[in-house]
Scaffold this active site. Structure first.
Site, PDB file in Angstrom:
ATOM      1  N   CYS A 112       0.583  -0.931  -0.126  1.00  0.00           N
ATOM      2  CA  CYS A 112       0.289  -0.480   0.022  1.00  0.00           C
ATOM      3  C   CYS A 112       1.597   1.614  -0.042  1.00  0.00           C
ATOM      4  CB  CYS A 112      -0.730   0.249   1.269  1.00  0.00           C
ATOM      5  SG  CYS A 112      -1.752  -1.342   1.226  1.00  0.00           S
ATOM      6  N   HIS A 252      -3.174   7.202   2.703  1.00  0.00           N
ATOM      7  CA  HIS A 252      -3.364   5.449   2.312  1.00  0.00           C
ATOM      8  C   HIS A 252      -4.644   5.377   3.284  1.00  0.00           C
ATOM      9  CE1 HIS A 252      -3.978   1.362   1.252  1.00  0.00           C
ATOM     10  NE2 HIS A 252      -3.852   1.071   2.744  1.00  0.00           N
ATOM     11  N   ASN A 282     -10.056  -0.507   1.052  1.00  0.00           N
ATOM     12  CA  ASN A 282      -8.351  -0.309   0.756  1.00  0.00           C
ATOM     13  C   ASN A 282      -7.864  -0.656  -0.657  1.00  0.00           C
ATOM     14  OD1 ASN A 282      -5.957  -0.250   0.756  1.00  0.00           O
ATOM     15  ND2 ASN A 282      -5.985  -1.581   2.803  1.00  0.00           N
TER      16      ASN A 282
HETATM   17  N1  ACO Z   1     -18.108  -9.455   9.786  1.00  0.00           N
HETATM   18  C1  ACO Z   1     -18.637  -9.547  10.675  1.00  0.00           C
HETATM   19  N2  ACO Z   1     -17.197  -9.739  12.297  1.00  0.00           N
HETATM   20  C2  ACO Z   1     -15.963 -10.014  12.077  1.00  0.00           C
HETATM   21  C3  ACO Z   1     -15.144  -9.821  10.957  1.00  0.00           C
HETATM   22  C4  ACO Z   1     -16.360  -9.247   9.479  1.00  0.00           C
HETATM   23  N3  ACO Z   1     -16.481  -9.287   7.971  1.00  0.00           N
HETATM   24  N4  ACO Z   1     -14.342  -9.333  10.509  1.00  0.00           N
HETATM   25  C5  ACO Z   1     -13.844  -9.938  11.641  1.00  0.00           C
HETATM   26  N5  ACO Z   1     -14.617 -10.110  12.403  1.00  0.00           N
HETATM   27  C6  ACO Z   1     -14.810 -10.738  13.660  1.00  0.00           C
HETATM   28  C7  ACO Z   1     -13.861 -11.925  14.166  1.00  0.00           C
HETATM   29  O1  ACO Z   1     -13.887 -13.262  13.712  1.00  0.00           O
HETATM   30  C8  ACO Z   1     -13.199 -12.001  15.591  1.00  0.00           C
HETATM   31  O2  ACO Z   1     -14.249 -12.242  15.767  1.00  0.00           O
HETATM   32  P1  ACO Z   1     -13.684 -12.875  17.585  1.00  0.00           P
HETATM   33  O3  ACO Z   1     -14.090 -11.676  18.308  1.00  0.00           O
HETATM   34  O4  ACO Z   1     -15.511 -14.133  17.735  1.00  0.00           O
HETATM   35  O5  ACO Z   1     -12.897 -13.680  17.131  1.00  0.00           O
HETATM   36  C9  ACO Z   1     -14.397 -10.354  15.953  1.00  0.00           C
HETATM   37  O6  ACO Z   1     -15.098  -9.449  15.033  1.00  0.00           O
HETATM   38  C10 ACO Z   1     -13.071  -8.874  16.166  1.00  0.00           C
HETATM   39  O7  ACO Z   1     -11.594  -8.692  15.154  1.00  0.00           O
HETATM   40  P2  ACO Z   1     -10.600  -8.208  15.004  1.00  0.00           P
HETATM   41  O8  ACO Z   1      -9.380  -8.724  14.613  1.00  0.00           O
HETATM   42  O9  ACO Z   1     -10.257  -7.931  17.168  1.00  0.00           O
HETATM   43  O10 ACO Z   1     -11.329  -7.063  14.772  1.00  0.00           O
HETATM   44  P3  ACO Z   1     -10.467  -5.531  15.068  1.00  0.00           P
HETATM   45  O11 ACO Z   1     -11.344  -5.007  15.526  1.00  0.00           O
HETATM   46  O12 ACO Z   1      -8.894  -6.034  14.698  1.00  0.00           O
HETATM   47  O13 ACO Z   1     -10.351  -5.171  13.224  1.00  0.00           O
HETATM   48  C11 ACO Z   1      -9.745  -5.191  11.201  1.00  0.00           C
HETATM   49  C12 ACO Z   1     -10.488  -5.802  12.314  1.00  0.00           C
HETATM   50  C13 ACO Z   1     -10.537  -4.398  10.768  1.00  0.00           C
HETATM   51  C14 ACO Z   1      -8.912  -5.807  10.145  1.00  0.00           C
HETATM   52  C15 ACO Z   1      -9.268  -4.246  11.477  1.00  0.00           C
HETATM   53  O14 ACO Z   1      -7.738  -5.485  11.883  1.00  0.00           O
HETATM   54  C16 ACO Z   1      -7.635  -3.615  10.424  1.00  0.00           C
HETATM   55  O15 ACO Z   1      -8.742  -2.660  10.268  1.00  0.00           O
HETATM   56  N6  ACO Z   1      -6.551  -3.712  10.319  1.00  0.00           N
HETATM   57  C17 ACO Z   1      -5.944  -3.502   9.758  1.00  0.00           C
HETATM   58  C18 ACO Z   1      -6.018  -3.908   8.112  1.00  0.00           C
HETATM   59  C19 ACO Z   1      -5.057  -3.663   7.032  1.00  0.00           C
HETATM   60  O16 ACO Z   1      -5.607  -1.921   7.349  1.00  0.00           O
HETATM   61  N7  ACO Z   1      -4.692  -3.648   6.487  1.00  0.00           N
HETATM   62  C20 ACO Z   1      -4.241  -3.160   5.942  1.00  0.00           C
HETATM   63  C21 ACO Z   1      -3.241  -2.741   5.841  1.00  0.00           C
HETATM   64  S1  ACO Z   1      -2.036  -2.725   4.850  1.00  0.00           S
HETATM   65  C22 ACO Z   1      -2.262  -2.627   3.321  1.00  0.00           C
HETATM   66  O17 ACO Z   1      -3.167  -2.083   3.706  1.00  0.00           O
HETATM   67  C23 ACO Z   1      -2.049  -3.492   2.830  1.00  0.00           C
END
Ligand code: ACO
Length: 325
Positions: A112, A252, A282
């Site tokens: 990214c 980003h 994204n």
């Molecule tokens: N819908 C519903 N529930 C979901 C989903 C979904 N789409 N995805 C995950 N969950 C659940 C998980 O299974 C978990 O359930 P559990 O507690 O029963 O195990 C719960 O939601 C919490 O999951 P987390 O991963 O802790 O949720 P978080 O608040 O961290 O959000 C997310 C997840 C959105 C992916 C966040 O961590 C994030 O945005 N991280 C950065 C990701 C990113 O930006 N990546 C790209 C950056 S680099 C680039 O751009 C290539």
């Protein structure tokens, strides 16, 4: 003499995939996606439409807005994590589709952060005085490399492309500075394990779904907030600037919560931060050029504005750039 952006363009595929569409195929909800990411919809390319096609559409608009002829382009840099092929490079394919056979072209694989890496490299090339116009394009088709059954990644990404023509500045516009970082020690937090030589594509790797993006979202989230803040503050210090001198931040577009945390760390109100993650999700290396170009078209970013670009992505890579539009 400074190196400046002379024109920009962007292109997103027609098909809109909303959170409600995803509710029908995954155990997820619009409410969860909006609350955790800020994303409401994203675009998806057709099967027949390649990353290079999106790149070409964005590039044509950038060429038009720069007021140059395609044959004025001396070098093509394509930033992508979802190339048409491992090789030939998507940059080469874009060049051919633009009718620019013979013009040097290359891909940048910096996730990214790819667009900021590509701008920085174009800056260096142009500063030699040997080139007049460099096409920098960020293009992605992430839908084709995420697991449709993995709700933790499938809801986050989208397809699109953004492009810029860079050349020597004729006024006070231009790149004021940049800072790039990388740390492969964190590479496994965000990777596409199979398809390369480490894990070739075969029945076993396909059954294990190793040909799809794997991401440790929580860890990426924390690192993204810290690293984007650190590199932005370090660059501003190097330039003898503070964040109140920035007209806009174009981060980003990965997650609204990451963007809000960054704005807070830089002490910049959200009114001066460009956000379109709600519309496109994204789009990796395409996210920053799409966001700048759209903000220029909407009359938000204007000629003379000082803008901070900052990104974080696979590698891990991160980086920031300050430029006057
Ligand atoms: N819908 C519903 N529930 C979901 C989903 C979904 N789409 N995805 C995950 N969950 C659940 C998980 O299974 C978990 O359930 P559990 O507690 O029963 O195990 C719960 O939601 C919490 O999951 P987390 O991963 O802790 O949720 P978080 O608040 O961290 O959000 C997310 C997840 C959105 C992916 C966040 O961590 C994030 O945005 N991280 C950065 C990701 C990113 O930006 N990546 C790209 C950056 S680099 C680039 O751009 C290539």
């Amino acid at each position: 003499m400074k190196v400046a952006i002379k024109g920009m363009g962007f292109y997103v595929p027609e098909e809109v995939v909303t959170n409600f569409d995803l509710e029908k195929i995954l155990d997820t909800s619009d409410a969860w996606i909006v609350e955790r990411t800020g994303i409401r919809e994203r675009r998806r390319a057709k099967d027949t439409e390649l990353t290079s096609d999106l790149a070409v559409n964005a590039s044509k608009m950038a060429i038009k807005n720069a007021g140059i002829d395609p044959t004025d382009i001396d070098f093509i840099i394509c930033a992508t994590a979802s190339p048409d092929y491992l090789f030939p490079s998507t940059g080469c394919i874009v060049g051919t589709k633009l009718g620019l056979g013979g013009v040097p072209a290359v891909d940048i694989a910096a996730g990214c952060t790819g667009f900021i890496y590509a701008l920085s490299i174009a800056h260096g090339l142009l500063a030699t005085g040997n080139l007049k116009n460099v096409l920098v394009v960020g293009a992605e088709e992430l839908f084709k490399i995420v697991d449709p059954e993995d709700r933790s990644t499938y809801v986050l990404f989208g397809d699109g492309a953004g492009a810029a023509i860079l050349g020597l500045s004729e006024d006070d516009s231009g790149i004021l500075g940049w800072e790039l970082r990388a740390d492969g020690g964190y590479g496994e937090l965000l990777m596409l394990p199979a398809r390369g030589v480490a894990l070739p594509l075969n029945q076993e790797t396909i059954e294990k779904k190793l040909h799809y993006v794997k991401m440790k979202g929580n860890e990426i989230f924390k690192l993204a907030v810290r690293c984007m803040g650190d590199v932005s503050l370090s660059l501003l210090k190097k330039l003898g600037m503070n964040s109140s001198q920035l007209d806009w931040i174009v981060p980003h577009q990965a997650n609204i919560r990451i963007i809000q945390a960054l704005a807070k760390r830089l002490d910049v109100p959200m009114e001066r931060v460009i956000v379109n993650v709600d519309k496109y999700g994204n789009t990796s290396a395409a996210s920053i050029p799409i966001a700048i170009c759209e903000a220029i078209e909407e009359g938000k970013i204007k000629k003379g504005d000082v803008v901070l670009l900052v990104a974080f992505g696979a590698g891990l890579t991160w980086g920031a750039m300050v430029l006057r539009i």
